[in-house]
Design a protein around this motif. Structure first.
Motif: not given
Length: 279
Positions: A188, A227, A232-233, A237, A250, A252, A255
């Motif tokens: 990430t 993933h 990352s935000e 996604a 998603f 995370g 994240s």
């Protein structure tokens, strides 16, 4: 509290049918797990990188020789399983561990209260064309051992949510009976210890779609989540989900706990430091 696999899948499939994405969250601490559950996540996964991540170290520390990955997960279980109320908790299992008999270890995880497993640490993070990866595969520490671990977990009726990195691995995990595949786009990005070298977000939908289609060719009912890397935000996604077909959500880790923690604590500390008073 262990939740039966069939019950978990029924929940998730009903949610997908209603157009709501499945959201999984990695947790390195009890507080992370508690907050993720309060936010409504569908799955919580704990593995050794969560501990390193919340200690301020990069997630790849979990792939290196800084501790016994499987023992760390068992230790973390005391903190996380006792605080989560109604969300399935999955264990990250190092399937290549030569000192664990999976026929013994996997039932132990179920007895502790884990509802399922994920393959982490995973050799899938190591470039398959590299000398290191080839040597691992040649000397009995292969991704196929992770596939075998997932197969054994499925036979025990544990939920299985493995990381896959390409179409070939997607087919193998689907054939092993995996319930949910997590299409891994790399370490990430963003934040103080995120990766700088990564795919561009624009490259991810095609890669995720290829993984999903390969898996669905083996099992049309398999669920696939995206993933990692630049996803990352929430808006990242959303970008991927809007540009793929049949991708259900998603997962995370950084994240869900590292990035929000970095932002929140930094902002709170700065707000306190901005206070003034009459001397």
């Amino acid at each position: 509290m262990r939740i039966p696999r069939d019950e978990i899948l029924a929940r998730l499939r009903a949610q997908v049918a209603a157009g709501k994405p499945i959201i999984g969250a990695g947790a390195g601490t009890g507080l992370s797990a508690k907050c993720a559950e309060a936010g409504g996540v569908d799955l919580i996964i704990i593995y050794n990188s969560g501990r390193y991540r919340m200690a301020g170290r990069g997630s790849l520390a979990g792939v290196l020789c800084y501790g016994d990955a499987n023992a760390i997960v068992v230790d973390m279980a005391r903190e996380v399983l006792t605080i989560v109320q109604d969300t399935p908790v999955l264990a990250g299992v190092c399937g290549t561990d030569p000192f664990r008999d999976m026929d013994v270890f996997l039932p132990e995880l179920a007895r502790l209260g884990f509802s399922g497993v994920q393959n982490f640490p995973t050799v899938g993070l190591i470039d398959r064309d590299s000398l290191f990866r080839r040597n691992l595969e040649e000397t009995g520490m292969s991704y196929d051992l992770e596939v075998d671990m997932v197969r054994r977990a499925r036979e025990l009726d544990l939920l299985t949510t493995p990381y896959v990195f390409d179409e070939d691995e997607a087919r193998k995990m689907a054939a092993a009976g995996a319930d949910i595949l997590v299409a891994h786009m790399g370490l990430t990005t963003k934040g103080s210890i995120g990766a700088a070298t990564a795919l561009r977000l624009e490259e991810c939908p095609a890669r995720v779609q290829a993984i999903r289609d390969a898996a669905a060719g083996v099992n049309p009912d398999i669920l696939v989540l995206c993933h990692g890397g630049p996803i990352s935000e929430p808006e990242d996604a959303a970008y991927v989900l809007a540009r793929t077909r049949g991708v259900a959500g998603f997962f995370g880790a950084s994240s869900m706990e590292r990035l929000p923690t970095e932002v929140a604590i930094t902002a709170q500390a700065a707000a306190f430091k901005a206070l003034r008073f009459d001397a």
